[in-house]
Design a protein around this motif. Sequence first.
Motif, short mmCIF file in Angstrom:
data_model
loop_
_atom_site.label_atom_id
_atom_site.label_comp_id
_atom_site.label_asym_id
_atom_site.label_seq_id
_atom_site.Cartn_x
_atom_site.Cartn_y
_atom_site.Cartn_z
N LEU A 179 -19.79 33.87 -54.22
CA LEU A 179 -19.80 32.52 -54.70
C LEU A 179 -20.41 31.85 -53.66
CD1 LEU A 179 -16.40 32.16 -56.30
CD2 LEU A 179 -18.52 32.44 -57.40
N GLN A 180 -21.43 30.74 -54.12
CA GLN A 180 -21.89 29.74 -53.06
C GLN A 180 -21.82 28.41 -53.74
OE1 GLN A 180 -25.79 32.16 -52.08
NE2 GLN A 180 -25.72 30.45 -50.66
N VAL A 181 -21.44 27.21 -53.12
CA VAL A 181 -21.30 26.04 -53.61
C VAL A 181 -22.48 25.42 -53.05
CG1 VAL A 181 -19.99 23.91 -53.22
CG2 VAL A 181 -18.66 26.25 -53.23
N LEU A 182 -22.91 24.57 -54.04
CA LEU A 182 -24.00 23.55 -53.81
C LEU A 182 -23.53 22.26 -53.52
CD1 LEU A 182 -27.24 23.81 -53.78
CD2 LEU A 182 -27.16 23.05 -56.05
N PRO A 183 -23.11 21.78 -52.23
CA PRO A 183 -22.69 20.68 -52.42
C PRO A 183 -23.55 19.20 -52.69
CG PRO A 183 -23.47 21.44 -50.15
CD PRO A 183 -23.83 22.29 -51.06
N TYR A 184 -22.81 18.16 -52.84
CA TYR A 184 -23.85 16.96 -53.15
C TYR A 184 -24.56 16.45 -52.01
CZ TYR A 184 -19.89 15.41 -56.43
OH TYR A 184 -19.14 15.85 -57.77
N SER A 185 -24.21 16.96 -50.87
CA SER A 185 -25.18 16.50 -49.64
C SER A 185 -26.70 16.95 -49.66
CB SER A 185 -24.72 16.82 -48.51
OG SER A 185 -24.33 18.27 -48.42
N VAL A 186 -26.65 18.03 -50.75
CA VAL A 186 -28.23 18.46 -50.69
C VAL A 186 -29.12 17.87 -51.65
CG1 VAL A 186 -27.26 20.98 -50.53
CG2 VAL A 186 -27.94 20.18 -52.63
N GLY A 187 -28.55 16.80 -52.36
CA GLY A 187 -29.47 15.60 -53.04
C GLY A 187 -30.15 16.54 -54.26
N ALA A 188 -31.13 16.30 -54.42
CA ALA A 188 -32.12 16.77 -55.60
C ALA A 188 -32.27 18.19 -55.38
CB ALA A 188 -33.24 16.00 -55.80
N HIS A 189 -32.11 18.98 -56.47
CA HIS A 189 -32.46 20.58 -56.08
C HIS A 189 -32.94 20.97 -57.69
CE1 HIS A 189 -28.68 21.39 -58.62
NE2 HIS A 189 -28.40 20.58 -57.77
N PRO A 190 -33.40 22.14 -57.59
CA PRO A 190 -34.02 22.73 -58.64
C PRO A 190 -33.19 23.32 -59.83
CG PRO A 190 -34.88 23.93 -56.84
CD PRO A 190 -33.81 23.29 -56.44
N GLY A 191 -31.67 23.22 -59.76
CA GLY A 191 -30.86 23.31 -60.75
C GLY A 191 -30.67 22.31 -61.41
N MET A 192 -31.15 21.04 -61.31
CA MET A 192 -30.83 19.85 -61.74
C MET A 192 -31.56 19.76 -63.27
SD MET A 192 -31.10 16.99 -58.90
CE MET A 192 -30.78 15.62 -59.78
#
Length: 285
Positions: free
Chosen positions: A204-217
Amino acid sequence: MASNVNPTVRRRRLGQELRRLRELKGMTAEEVADRLLVSQSKISRLENGRRSISQRDVRDLCGVYEVEDHRVVDSLMQMAKDSRQQGWWHAFGDIPYSVYIGLETDAASLRVYESLIVPGLLQTRDYAHAVIEGMWPEATQSEIDKRIQIRLKRQDRLTDPDNPLRFWAVIDEALLRRVVGNDRIMADQLKHLAELSMQPHVTLQVLPYSVGAHPGMYGKFVILEFQDAMDASVVYLEGVTSDLYLEKPNDVQSYTVMYEHLRAKALSAEQSMEFIHQVAETYGG
């Protein structure tokens, strides 16, 4: 055909072979449909494994493709017969996502990106109940119970002692923060995630809010991979009224690259576990 291959995968393999025979003949699906007086969509669904294939369908198609080797015809006919056997999920009646369940049941590994809810294979019973009740407000209690039973049965793949599913999930911080049910349910769910992440075949890996825009959007997706080289990888996109299965190599490659970018932006597995524990504490867990 090995007896331990489920009917969905049998149907898919048979469809691939029928497509190969059509292409060898140099015919389009539309031409085949015209010859058999059926719709082009039927031919397409037979070839992509989304429709049950009868022995009569195989016989008719082999006739159009002028397959003269009786051993080939007999083999395809047997595959058609085997593909009509029922998987465990048929005991629950008509299930709109039965094709996906069949593929998931036979998959060797899943790579999942989820932004809003905990992936189904990782849900607790209480969380699953709250999610299903919220997403299908007009469902009867009987329908809710059936969906929960199916979801929990699917989770057997994660605990199969002989052939556990290799599961890798990148999950958005949003699904940890959204209260589904109540704080107790969320605390239990996040504790369950932490426990599952200790399994050697679960990452499991968490994508935090702090990364901003990302491909998973673009939205959630699943990449299914299989042990047998005959079975190409599939990208699954879930919809409200219908689902999409992408099998073309270029499509699968695009989502694979996207997933690698998500993994690179996400917290490491160790950092993610610590993050999940921190969020769980906000729910009293």
